[in-house]
Design an enzyme around this catalytic site. Sequence first.
Site, PDB file in Angstrom:
ATOM      1  N   SER A  38     -25.391  -3.171 -16.475  1.00  0.00           N
ATOM      2  CA  SER A  38     -25.623  -4.347 -16.683  1.00  0.00           C
ATOM      3  C   SER A  38     -25.268  -5.416 -15.722  1.00  0.00           C
ATOM      4  CB  SER A  38     -24.999  -4.881 -18.166  1.00  0.00           C
ATOM      5  OG  SER A  38     -23.653  -4.534 -17.994  1.00  0.00           O
ATOM      6  N   SER A 128      -6.028  -8.733 -17.846  1.00  0.00           N
ATOM      7  CA  SER A 128      -6.299  -9.944 -17.195  1.00  0.00           C
ATOM      8  C   SER A 128      -5.269 -10.809 -17.197  1.00  0.00           C
ATOM      9  CB  SER A 128      -7.470 -10.389 -17.455  1.00  0.00           C
ATOM     10  OG  SER A 128      -7.631 -11.940 -16.806  1.00  0.00           O
ATOM     11  N   TYR A 152     -13.523 -14.832 -23.387  1.00  0.00           N
ATOM     12  CA  TYR A 152     -13.527 -13.559 -22.483  1.00  0.00           C
ATOM     13  C   TYR A 152     -11.937 -13.221 -22.746  1.00  0.00           C
ATOM     14  CZ  TYR A 152     -12.346 -11.207 -18.526  1.00  0.00           C
ATOM     15  OH  TYR A 152     -11.778 -10.133 -17.512  1.00  0.00           O
ATOM     16  N   LYS A 156      -9.706  -9.741 -24.253  1.00  0.00           N
ATOM     17  CA  LYS A 156      -8.709  -8.958 -23.657  1.00  0.00           C
ATOM     18  C   LYS A 156      -7.588  -8.652 -24.379  1.00  0.00           C
ATOM     19  CE  LYS A 156     -11.038  -8.033 -19.918  1.00  0.00           C
ATOM     20  NZ  LYS A 156     -11.593  -6.482 -19.651  1.00  0.00           N
TER      21      LYS A 156
HETATM   22  P1  NAD Z   1     -18.082  -5.736 -12.905  1.00  0.00           P
HETATM   23  O1  NAD Z   1     -18.881  -6.533 -13.903  1.00  0.00           O
HETATM   24  O2  NAD Z   1     -18.013  -5.582 -11.423  1.00  0.00           O
HETATM   25  O3  NAD Z   1     -17.719  -4.327 -13.473  1.00  0.00           O
HETATM   26  C1  NAD Z   1     -18.074  -3.823 -14.857  1.00  0.00           C
HETATM   27  C2  NAD Z   1     -18.828  -2.848 -14.835  1.00  0.00           C
HETATM   28  O4  NAD Z   1     -19.040  -2.570 -16.378  1.00  0.00           O
HETATM   29  C3  NAD Z   1     -20.385  -3.191 -14.454  1.00  0.00           C
HETATM   30  O5  NAD Z   1     -20.597  -1.744 -13.493  1.00  0.00           O
HETATM   31  C4  NAD Z   1     -21.231  -3.057 -15.853  1.00  0.00           C
HETATM   32  O6  NAD Z   1     -22.431  -2.898 -15.446  1.00  0.00           O
HETATM   33  C5  NAD Z   1     -20.255  -2.149 -16.616  1.00  0.00           C
HETATM   34  N1  NAD Z   1     -20.587  -2.437 -18.076  1.00  0.00           N
HETATM   35  C6  NAD Z   1     -20.359  -3.815 -18.707  1.00  0.00           C
HETATM   36  N2  NAD Z   1     -20.668  -3.511 -19.975  1.00  0.00           N
HETATM   37  C7  NAD Z   1     -21.017  -2.142 -20.272  1.00  0.00           C
HETATM   38  C8  NAD Z   1     -21.217  -1.544 -21.102  1.00  0.00           C
HETATM   39  N3  NAD Z   1     -21.390  -1.983 -22.550  1.00  0.00           N
HETATM   40  N4  NAD Z   1     -21.635   0.046 -20.993  1.00  0.00           N
HETATM   41  C9  NAD Z   1     -21.509   0.461 -20.103  1.00  0.00           C
HETATM   42  N5  NAD Z   1     -21.273  -0.285 -18.834  1.00  0.00           N
HETATM   43  C10 NAD Z   1     -20.848  -1.469 -18.955  1.00  0.00           C
HETATM   44  O7  NAD Z   1     -16.340  -6.210 -13.147  1.00  0.00           O
HETATM   45  P2  NAD Z   1     -15.086  -5.876 -12.378  1.00  0.00           P
HETATM   46  O8  NAD Z   1     -14.668  -7.042 -11.624  1.00  0.00           O
HETATM   47  O9  NAD Z   1     -15.085  -4.577 -11.606  1.00  0.00           O
HETATM   48  O10 NAD Z   1     -14.207  -5.963 -13.572  1.00  0.00           O
HETATM   49  C11 NAD Z   1     -13.787  -4.632 -14.128  1.00  0.00           C
HETATM   50  C12 NAD Z   1     -12.767  -4.974 -15.313  1.00  0.00           C
HETATM   51  O11 NAD Z   1     -11.806  -5.667 -15.088  1.00  0.00           O
HETATM   52  C13 NAD Z   1     -13.358  -5.537 -16.454  1.00  0.00           C
HETATM   53  O12 NAD Z   1     -13.098  -5.242 -17.751  1.00  0.00           O
HETATM   54  C14 NAD Z   1     -13.113  -7.013 -16.345  1.00  0.00           C
HETATM   55  O13 NAD Z   1     -12.987  -7.825 -17.348  1.00  0.00           O
HETATM   56  C15 NAD Z   1     -11.720  -6.854 -15.667  1.00  0.00           C
HETATM   57  N6  NAD Z   1     -11.055  -7.949 -15.000  1.00  0.00           N
HETATM   58  C16 NAD Z   1     -11.833  -8.449 -13.816  1.00  0.00           C
HETATM   59  C17 NAD Z   1     -11.173  -9.432 -13.003  1.00  0.00           C
HETATM   60  C18 NAD Z   1     -11.950  -9.833 -12.049  1.00  0.00           C
HETATM   61  O14 NAD Z   1     -11.666 -11.023 -11.541  1.00  0.00           O
HETATM   62  N7  NAD Z   1     -12.793  -9.108 -11.340  1.00  0.00           N
HETATM   63  C19 NAD Z   1      -9.864  -9.863 -13.154  1.00  0.00           C
HETATM   64  C20 NAD Z   1      -9.198  -9.496 -14.426  1.00  0.00           C
HETATM   65  C21 NAD Z   1      -9.882  -8.213 -15.153  1.00  0.00           C
HETATM   66  C1  UD1 Z   2     -11.245 -17.053 -13.399  1.00  0.00           C
HETATM   67  C2  UD1 Z   2     -11.124 -17.214 -15.172  1.00  0.00           C
HETATM   68  C3  UD1 Z   2     -10.281 -16.137 -15.461  1.00  0.00           C
HETATM   69  C4  UD1 Z   2     -10.810 -14.727 -15.233  1.00  0.00           C
HETATM   70  C5  UD1 Z   2     -10.717 -14.579 -13.411  1.00  0.00           C
HETATM   71  C6  UD1 Z   2     -11.457 -13.335 -13.145  1.00  0.00           C
HETATM   72  C7  UD1 Z   2     -11.502 -19.617 -15.822  1.00  0.00           C
HETATM   73  C8  UD1 Z   2     -10.979 -20.801 -16.234  1.00  0.00           C
HETATM   74  N1  UD1 Z   2     -10.515 -18.447 -15.525  1.00  0.00           N
HETATM   75  O1  UD1 Z   2      -9.607 -17.353 -13.015  1.00  0.00           O
HETATM   76  O2  UD1 Z   2     -10.268 -16.049 -17.026  1.00  0.00           O
HETATM   77  O3  UD1 Z   2      -9.930 -13.560 -15.640  1.00  0.00           O
HETATM   78  O4  UD1 Z   2     -11.473 -15.752 -12.888  1.00  0.00           O
HETATM   79  O5  UD1 Z   2     -12.614 -13.360 -13.370  1.00  0.00           O
HETATM   80  O6  UD1 Z   2     -12.773 -19.542 -15.267  1.00  0.00           O
HETATM   81  N2  UD1 Z   2     -12.303 -22.846  -7.631  1.00  0.00           N
HETATM   82  C9  UD1 Z   2     -12.726 -23.774  -6.939  1.00  0.00           C
HETATM   83  N3  UD1 Z   2     -14.065 -23.763  -6.731  1.00  0.00           N
HETATM   84  C10 UD1 Z   2     -14.881 -22.827  -7.021  1.00  0.00           C
HETATM   85  C11 UD1 Z   2     -14.279 -21.903  -7.951  1.00  0.00           C
HETATM   86  C12 UD1 Z   2     -13.100 -21.769  -8.075  1.00  0.00           C
HETATM   87  O7  UD1 Z   2     -12.095 -24.780  -6.485  1.00  0.00           O
HETATM   88  O8  UD1 Z   2     -16.242 -22.962  -7.191  1.00  0.00           O
HETATM   89  C13 UD1 Z   2     -10.811 -22.704  -7.831  1.00  0.00           C
HETATM   90  C14 UD1 Z   2     -10.215 -22.728  -9.226  1.00  0.00           C
HETATM   91  O9  UD1 Z   2      -9.967 -23.970  -9.720  1.00  0.00           O
HETATM   92  C15 UD1 Z   2      -8.932 -21.830  -9.236  1.00  0.00           C
HETATM   93  C16 UD1 Z   2      -9.303 -21.061  -7.900  1.00  0.00           C
HETATM   94  O10 UD1 Z   2     -10.219 -21.453  -7.110  1.00  0.00           O
HETATM   95  O11 UD1 Z   2      -7.997 -22.831  -8.735  1.00  0.00           O
HETATM   96  C17 UD1 Z   2      -9.472 -19.587  -8.393  1.00  0.00           C
HETATM   97  O12 UD1 Z   2     -10.737 -19.675  -9.125  1.00  0.00           O
HETATM   98  P1  UD1 Z   2     -11.366 -18.176  -9.821  1.00  0.00           P
HETATM   99  O13 UD1 Z   2     -11.585 -17.365  -8.773  1.00  0.00           O
HETATM  100  O14 UD1 Z   2     -12.339 -18.811 -10.712  1.00  0.00           O
HETATM  101  O15 UD1 Z   2     -10.105 -17.702 -10.637  1.00  0.00           O
HETATM  102  P2  UD1 Z   2      -9.340 -18.183 -12.026  1.00  0.00           P
HETATM  103  O16 UD1 Z   2      -9.601 -19.520 -12.144  1.00  0.00           O
HETATM  104  O17 UD1 Z   2      -8.008 -17.911 -11.608  1.00  0.00           O
END
Ligand code: NAD
Ligand code: UD1
Length: 342
Positions: A38, A128, A152, A156
Amino acid sequence: MSKPSTILVTGGAGYIGSHTCVELLEQNYELVVVDNLSNSCEYALDRVDKIAGRKLDYIWADVTDCNAMESVLENFNVEAVIHFAALKAVGESVRNPLKYYENNMAGTLSVLKAMAKHNVKKFIFSSSATVYGNTAQMPLTEDSPLGPINPYGKTKLMVETMLHDLYASDPTWNITILRYFNPAGAHKTGLIGEDPNDTPNNLVPIITRIAGGRMDELMVYGDDYPTPDGTGVRDYIHVTDLALGHVAALKKMTEPGVHIFNLGTGRGYSVMDVIKAFEKASSKKIPYKIVKRREGDAPTSYADASKAKRELDWQTKFGIEEMCSTAWQWQKKNPLGFKRPQ
Ligand code: NAD
Ligand code: UD1
């Protein structure tokens, strides 16, 4: 012949999952990935195989489908599950909360039910830093106050709560909750990286697309925060370090319990720091304009990652330079992400 012991990786085709699969394959684990694609595409898994020089098994399935999860557990000798599969776009979760509660809650529930039925009780969960409440007390430790503010983040924390209740009901479960700070960067080969299906919302993927000419200008959300240059400060962690954190956690799953770890570098960088580092890594100018603060953004967020260092023998190796240079290399090699297979 008995089937080899295998790690089930849900969401393994995604950004963090694919990097974790590379590190696991390189350390000789057998893997089966379940992903409904997805927010990813199957080419990512071909690239994982290519980097590691070994193949993983891939099953297309939705994790909310408990029967499908059971059939995976029947067909593979699964020792532990690393559960990445979830939706992660904060804005979308505010607009469409039911989609997030269904996918992230029902998905985890179905995986856990299938595991309980098949007596597989080692579970690593992608949580997260967003579960922490808005607090000025930095760094954030695993005991900092919790209080996510968007659906979201709430999914978590709800899953974390569910995992505590599960362990309380059956203390043979071995559960590790990893709270990621801000993942960034790409694999050093430039073969896999972050490729969201929709417009990215996070800072580093947006800057990467601007440098690659796919977006025009960065909106900097506020320059009036109480930080050294007024822009938001975050703890960016290289995705390979994060992937290695999962390998370390898996190796340390010896004691039942619920074990919680922050995965971050312990160091904060401002938006302006990231712009400068990316400009240096890419030799491209990143046009930006300062706009008003984004709702829900904390001024500063960085980890106390000492528990992971102490208990998992894990610490980050890469800094902001490598995060920017690998993200840029991924963008240059794959101008349209995975859409054009190499
Ligand atoms: P991503 O979207 O790249 O990867 C998630 C994967 O899960 C995708 O390949 C998607 O196709 C799959 N997926 C989603 N729903 C599904 C379902 N119902 N069944 C089967 N597959 C499904 O995201 P990511 O950045 O790799 O994140 C991985 C995990 O880490 C997630 O749980 C996300 O919430 C968590 N996380 C991500 C970040 C971030 O900034 N990337 C930060 C904190 C936590
Ligand atoms: C965001 C999400 C958080 C999620 C994380 C990873 C929000 C409020 N928080 O975190 O829940 O777990 O992503 O997916 O959305 N910034 C800019 N311009 C942009 C984008 C970001 O200035 O276009 C700034 C933001 O204000 C922040 C920093 O860059 O200070 C990082 O932002 P981002 O990458 O979105 O991460 P978080 O806000 O930490």
